[in-house]
Design an enzyme around this catalytic site. Sequence first.
Site, PDB file in Angstrom:
ATOM      1  N   ASN A  50      36.053   9.867  22.718  1.00  0.00           N
ATOM      2  CA  ASN A  50      34.915   8.963  22.913  1.00  0.00           C
ATOM      3  C   ASN A  50      33.789   9.695  23.620  1.00  0.00           C
ATOM      4  O   ASN A  50      34.021  10.572  24.471  1.00  0.00           O
ATOM      5  CB  ASN A  50      35.310   7.662  23.621  1.00  0.00           C
ATOM      6  N   GLU A  52      30.373   8.593  25.525  1.00  0.00           N
ATOM      7  CA  GLU A  52      29.570   7.469  26.019  1.00  0.00           C
ATOM      8  C   GLU A  52      28.119   7.889  26.220  1.00  0.00           C
ATOM      9  O   GLU A  52      27.763   9.068  26.098  1.00  0.00           O
ATOM     10  CB  GLU A  52      30.201   6.946  27.323  1.00  0.00           C
ATOM     11  N   CYS A  61      33.403   5.629  19.726  1.00  0.00           N
ATOM     12  CA  CYS A  61      34.846   5.636  19.959  1.00  0.00           C
ATOM     13  C   CYS A  61      35.478   6.913  19.409  1.00  0.00           C
ATOM     14  O   CYS A  61      34.975   7.527  18.455  1.00  0.00           O
ATOM     15  CB  CYS A  61      35.494   4.453  19.257  1.00  0.00           C
ATOM     16  N   GLU A  63      38.236   7.261  17.661  1.00  0.00           N
ATOM     17  CA  GLU A  63      38.728   7.156  16.275  1.00  0.00           C
ATOM     18  C   GLU A  63      37.611   7.440  15.282  1.00  0.00           C
ATOM     19  O   GLU A  63      37.790   8.161  14.304  1.00  0.00           O
ATOM     20  CB  GLU A  63      39.260   5.735  15.995  1.00  0.00           C
ATOM     21  N   CYS A  99      40.198  -0.522  18.854  1.00  0.00           N
ATOM     22  CA  CYS A  99      39.338  -1.708  18.941  1.00  0.00           C
ATOM     23  C   CYS A  99      39.111  -2.269  17.529  1.00  0.00           C
ATOM     24  O   CYS A  99      39.381  -1.604  16.526  1.00  0.00           O
ATOM     25  CB  CYS A  99      38.006  -1.364  19.616  1.00  0.00           C
ATOM     26  N   CYS A 102      37.039  -0.142  15.152  1.00  0.00           N
ATOM     27  CA  CYS A 102      37.744   1.063  14.685  1.00  0.00           C
ATOM     28  C   CYS A 102      38.834   0.715  13.683  1.00  0.00           C
ATOM     29  O   CYS A 102      39.134   1.501  12.792  1.00  0.00           O
ATOM     30  CB  CYS A 102      38.306   1.854  15.868  1.00  0.00           C
TER      31      CYS A 102
END
Length: 139
Positions: A50, A52, A61, A63, A99, A102
């Site tokens: 990830n 940010e 993310c 993934e 999530c 994803c």
Amino acid sequence: MVRQISLSRQEKSLLKLARKAARKAYAPYSSFKVGAALRTTSGHIYSGCNVEDVSFPLGTCAERNAIAAAVREEGAKMKVAEIAIAAFKQSKHASVAPCGGCRQAIYEFGSMTKVIFLDGRRNVRKMLIGELLPEAFRF
Ligand code: THU
């Protein structure tokens, strides 16, 4: 304690790569470092973490970053055979199921993809993407 169900050698090594990617994550705002490692149907492995941003919605993310790396190498026909996800919170193993966004992104590249992750009870789980996202959106 992390309870490991019976994982194949290939699955274990994918999970190890996901943990390696998680250690590289850029997560100064959540301190939740996530890594994903995937094996494509052609047998190659790609990973992502990830990343940010101070403008929070710009964060990405693990993934989806792994998927982007795989598409970058294999092109539009890329399919994900399996993907492992791992996370650390303050350097400790943390549970992380992919999530919702994803899940849809994983489904995009394989409706039969196997997903390996640490669930809320700290059990390593293997599930098909179709179980994690029943009735995925499609045209
Ligand atoms: N995150 C992922 O990388 N993958 C997921 O499936 C869940 C959430 C990241 C996004 C954000 O940087 C941090 O975890 C906390 O939500």
